[in-house]
Motif scaffolding. Structure first.
Motif, PDB file in Angstrom:
ATOM      1  N   ARG A 149       0.840  -1.192   0.000  1.00  0.00           N
ATOM      2  CA  ARG A 149       0.000   0.000   0.000  1.00  0.00           C
ATOM      3  C   ARG A 149       0.877   1.245   0.000  1.00  0.00           C
ATOM      4  O   ARG A 149       2.081   1.174   0.242  1.00  0.00           O
ATOM      5  N   GLU A 150       0.254   2.367  -0.261  1.00  0.00           N
ATOM      6  CA  GLU A 150       1.004   3.614  -0.384  1.00  0.00           C
ATOM      7  C   GLU A 150       1.068   4.394   0.931  1.00  0.00           C
ATOM      8  O   GLU A 150       1.500   5.542   0.948  1.00  0.00           O
ATOM      9  N   ASP A 151       0.656   3.766   2.024  1.00  0.00           N
ATOM     10  CA  ASP A 151       0.647   4.463   3.309  1.00  0.00           C
ATOM     11  C   ASP A 151       1.943   4.313   4.088  1.00  0.00           C
ATOM     12  O   ASP A 151       2.093   4.844   5.181  1.00  0.00           O
ATOM     13  N   ALA A 152       2.927   3.572   3.539  1.00  0.00           N
ATOM     14  CA  ALA A 152       4.202   3.360   4.225  1.00  0.00           C
ATOM     15  C   ALA A 152       5.243   2.925   3.195  1.00  0.00           C
ATOM     16  O   ALA A 152       4.898   2.382   2.136  1.00  0.00           O
ATOM     17  N   PRO A 153       6.532   3.150   3.478  1.00  0.00           N
ATOM     18  CA  PRO A 153       7.578   2.803   2.511  1.00  0.00           C
ATOM     19  C   PRO A 153       7.819   1.301   2.389  1.00  0.00           C
ATOM     20  O   PRO A 153       7.473   0.524   3.277  1.00  0.00           O
ATOM     21  N   LEU A 154       8.468   0.927   1.295  1.00  0.00           N
ATOM     22  CA  LEU A 154       8.847  -0.456   1.040  1.00  0.00           C
ATOM     23  C   LEU A 154      10.300  -0.649   1.457  1.00  0.00           C
ATOM     24  O   LEU A 154      11.163   0.153   1.101  1.00  0.00           O
ATOM     25  N   LEU A 155      10.583  -1.709   2.219  1.00  0.00           N
ATOM     26  CA  LEU A 155      11.920  -1.968   2.735  1.00  0.00           C
ATOM     27  C   LEU A 155      12.622  -3.048   1.929  1.00  0.00           C
ATOM     28  O   LEU A 155      11.983  -3.999   1.456  1.00  0.00           O
ATOM     29  N   HIS A 156      13.954  -2.920   1.815  1.00  0.00           N
ATOM     30  CA  HIS A 156      14.748  -3.891   1.069  1.00  0.00           C
ATOM     31  C   HIS A 156      15.983  -4.282   1.877  1.00  0.00           C
ATOM     32  O   HIS A 156      16.709  -3.413   2.379  1.00  0.00           O
ATOM     33  N   GLY A 157      16.216  -5.595   2.015  1.00  0.00           N
ATOM     34  CA  GLY A 157      17.462  -6.104   2.565  1.00  0.00           C
ATOM     35  C   GLY A 157      17.618  -6.054   4.065  1.00  0.00           C
ATOM     36  O   GLY A 157      18.706  -6.325   4.580  1.00  0.00           O
ATOM     37  N   PHE A 158      16.578  -5.744   4.792  1.00  0.00           N
ATOM     38  CA  PHE A 158      16.703  -5.594   6.242  1.00  0.00           C
ATOM     39  C   PHE A 158      16.623  -6.939   6.955  1.00  0.00           C
ATOM     40  O   PHE A 158      15.718  -7.737   6.699  1.00  0.00           O
ATOM     41  N   GLU A 159      17.569  -7.156   7.874  1.00  0.00           N
ATOM     42  CA  GLU A 159      17.526  -8.315   8.746  1.00  0.00           C
ATOM     43  C   GLU A 159      16.728  -7.971   9.999  1.00  0.00           C
ATOM     44  O   GLU A 159      16.288  -6.834  10.172  1.00  0.00           O
ATOM     45  N   GLU A 160      16.542  -8.923  10.877  1.00  0.00           N
ATOM     46  CA  GLU A 160      15.612  -8.777  12.005  1.00  0.00           C
ATOM     47  C   GLU A 160      15.935  -7.597  12.916  1.00  0.00           C
ATOM     48  O   GLU A 160      15.076  -6.772  13.204  1.00  0.00           O
ATOM     49  N   GLU A 161      17.193  -7.490  13.356  1.00  0.00           N
ATOM     50  CA  GLU A 161      17.535  -6.449  14.331  1.00  0.00           C
ATOM     51  C   GLU A 161      17.470  -5.043  13.724  1.00  0.00           C
ATOM     52  O   GLU A 161      16.827  -4.155  14.300  1.00  0.00           O
ATOM     53  N   PRO A 162      18.110  -4.789  12.574  1.00  0.00           N
ATOM     54  CA  PRO A 162      17.962  -3.448  11.976  1.00  0.00           C
ATOM     55  C   PRO A 162      16.532  -3.138  11.564  1.00  0.00           C
ATOM     56  O   PRO A 162      16.123  -1.967  11.573  1.00  0.00           O
ATOM     57  N   LEU A 163      15.765  -4.166  11.227  1.00  0.00           N
ATOM     58  CA  LEU A 163      14.358  -3.957  10.875  1.00  0.00           C
ATOM     59  C   LEU A 163      13.592  -3.422  12.076  1.00  0.00           C
ATOM     60  O   LEU A 163      12.805  -2.467  11.960  1.00  0.00           O
ATOM     61  N   LYS A 164      13.839  -4.000  13.248  1.00  0.00           N
ATOM     62  CA  LYS A 164      13.172  -3.549  14.468  1.00  0.00           C
ATOM     63  C   LYS A 164      13.560  -2.109  14.802  1.00  0.00           C
ATOM     64  O   LYS A 164      12.704  -1.284  15.150  1.00  0.00           O
ATOM     65  N   GLU A 165      14.851  -1.807  14.688  1.00  0.00           N
ATOM     66  CA  GLU A 165      15.333  -0.460  15.015  1.00  0.00           C
ATOM     67  C   GLU A 165      14.746   0.577  14.059  1.00  0.00           C
ATOM     68  O   GLU A 165      14.339   1.667  14.470  1.00  0.00           O
ATOM     69  N   LEU A 166      14.711   0.244  12.759  1.00  0.00           N
ATOM     70  CA  LEU A 166      14.165   1.189  11.784  1.00  0.00           C
ATOM     71  C   LEU A 166      12.669   1.376  11.999  1.00  0.00           C
ATOM     72  O   LEU A 166      12.157   2.504  11.888  1.00  0.00           O
ATOM     73  N   ALA A 167      11.955   0.307  12.305  1.00  0.00           N
ATOM     74  CA  ALA A 167      10.512   0.405  12.536  1.00  0.00           C
ATOM     75  C   ALA A 167      10.214   1.357  13.686  1.00  0.00           C
ATOM     76  O   ALA A 167       9.284   2.169  13.610  1.00  0.00           O
ATOM     77  N   GLU A 168      11.000   1.272  14.744  1.00  0.00           N
ATOM     78  CA  GLU A 168      10.813   2.172  15.887  1.00  0.00           C
ATOM     79  C   GLU A 168      11.074   3.617  15.487  1.00  0.00           C
ATOM     80  O   GLU A 168      10.403   4.536  15.961  1.00  0.00           O
ATOM     81  N   GLN A 169      12.054   3.837  14.617  1.00  0.00           N
ATOM     82  CA  GLN A 169      12.351   5.185  14.138  1.00  0.00           C
ATOM     83  C   GLN A 169      11.240   5.696  13.224  1.00  0.00           C
ATOM     84  O   GLN A 169      10.825   6.859  13.322  1.00  0.00           O
ATOM     85  N   LEU A 170      10.749   4.860  12.345  1.00  0.00           N
ATOM     86  CA  LEU A 170       9.671   5.254  11.437  1.00  0.00           C
ATOM     87  C   LEU A 170       8.413   5.654  12.199  1.00  0.00           C
ATOM     88  O   LEU A 170       7.676   6.536  11.770  1.00  0.00           O
ATOM     89  N   ALA A 171       8.179   5.003  13.336  1.00  0.00           N
ATOM     90  CA  ALA A 171       6.992   5.311  14.137  1.00  0.00           C
ATOM     91  C   ALA A 171       7.059   6.709  14.737  1.00  0.00           C
ATOM     92  O   ALA A 171       6.021   7.285  15.083  1.00  0.00           O
ATOM     93  N   LEU A 172       8.261   7.275  14.836  1.00  0.00           N
ATOM     94  CA  LEU A 172       8.438   8.602  15.431  1.00  0.00           C
ATOM     95  C   LEU A 172       8.322   9.726  14.404  1.00  0.00           C
ATOM     96  O   LEU A 172       8.220  10.891  14.775  1.00  0.00           O
TER      97      LEU A 172
END
Length: 266
Positions: A149-172
């Motif tokens: 959907r167009e309500d959030a960006p598309l992620l590429h190449g993220f592993e579990e730990e950086p994915l979690k960290e980025l998700a927390e940043q995106l929420a802010l």
């Protein structure tokens, strides 16, 4: 000695007798009312009148109402008052997208379920499908989408730990800014293990770091407004804010853009 006639106090004080009679009547009416009320309550609890009549769901966006009602698993053949609101809340919050739920009773025999959902901050492709990523870093593997959907960006190449960290940043990040991001790539390097590269809907390529991503991107609209639309390049927001053109010959044209105004407290 003449016999003395004993006169009862009731005969000497008729008002006292009448008062006692009224008091006894009031006591009788009270107990009778209490007994009738208890009988009515018992009849009500045992009759279909006490059963659940309806269930309402509020504040849901991603999770549909039917799904939430199914999770609550409310038996409408059961007495409205015999169902624990805490049990309903516990069952509803088992859904991975629901962060918090509050269940209240409303007239007439209605449960009102108010939910607070985790925000979908991104999408990640795996095989032929795209999966939502929540603000807590969890990926909804049970939600398979043919297209993101167009309500959030598309992620590429993220592993579990950086994915979690980025998700927390995106929420802010404010939603107005988040909607400007189309894709984000994880590109760690030796000198920067948190490096990410993203592309925006207004055509910019941006290099950043996960740890300070939210604060840097919050200032993106004001920074992007300083860029020359005629010159293509990469905007660096990992340390400070500066712009590097794809064609280095254009550097002379960027005298007022190379050192971009950026408020570190933003």
């Amino acid at each position: 000695m003449a016999d003395k006639k004993i006169v009862s106090i009731e005969d000497r004080i008729p008002q006292l007798k009448q008062a006692r009679k009224k008091k006894a009547n009031r006591r009788f009416i009270f107990y009778l009312t209490l007994i009738i009320s208890l009988i009515l309550i018992i009849v009500y609890m045992q009759s279909p009148l006490s059963h659940v009549k309806s269930v309402e769901v509020t504040n849901n966006e991603a999770v549909n109402e039917e799904n939430i009602i199914d999770l609550a698993d409310i038996n409408k053949d059961q007495s409205f008052w015999n169902i624990s609101a805490d049990d309903l809340t516990e069952r509803i919050t088992e859904h991975p997208e629901i962060e918090h739920a509050e269940v209240k009773r409303s007239w007439y025999n209605t449960f009102v379920i108010s939910v607070q959902e985790f925000t979908r901050v991104a999408y990640q492709r795996d095989g032929d499908y795209f999966y939502p990523v929540l603000q807590n870093g969890d990926r909804l593997n049970e939600v398979q989408l043919d297209h993101p959907r167009e309500d959030a960006p598309l992620l590429h190449g993220f592993e579990e730990e950086p994915l979690k960290e980025l998700a927390e940043q995106l929420a802010l990040i404010p939603q107005s800014v988040s909607l400007l991001i189309s894709e984000i790539y994880w590109e760690p390097e030796e000198h920067n293990s948190e490096q990410i590269r993203l592309f925006t809907t207004d055509g910019q390529e941006v290099i950043g770091a996960i740890s300070n991503f939210s604060s840097k991107m919050e200032a993106y609209p004001s920074i992007a407004s300083q860029l020359n639309d005629d010159i293509e390049g990469v905007l660096h927001l990992d340390v400070g804010a500066y712009f590097v053109p794809y064609d280095n010959e254009d550097l002379d044209e960027l005298d007022e853009v190379e050192e971009l105004d950026y408020d570190e407290e933003v």
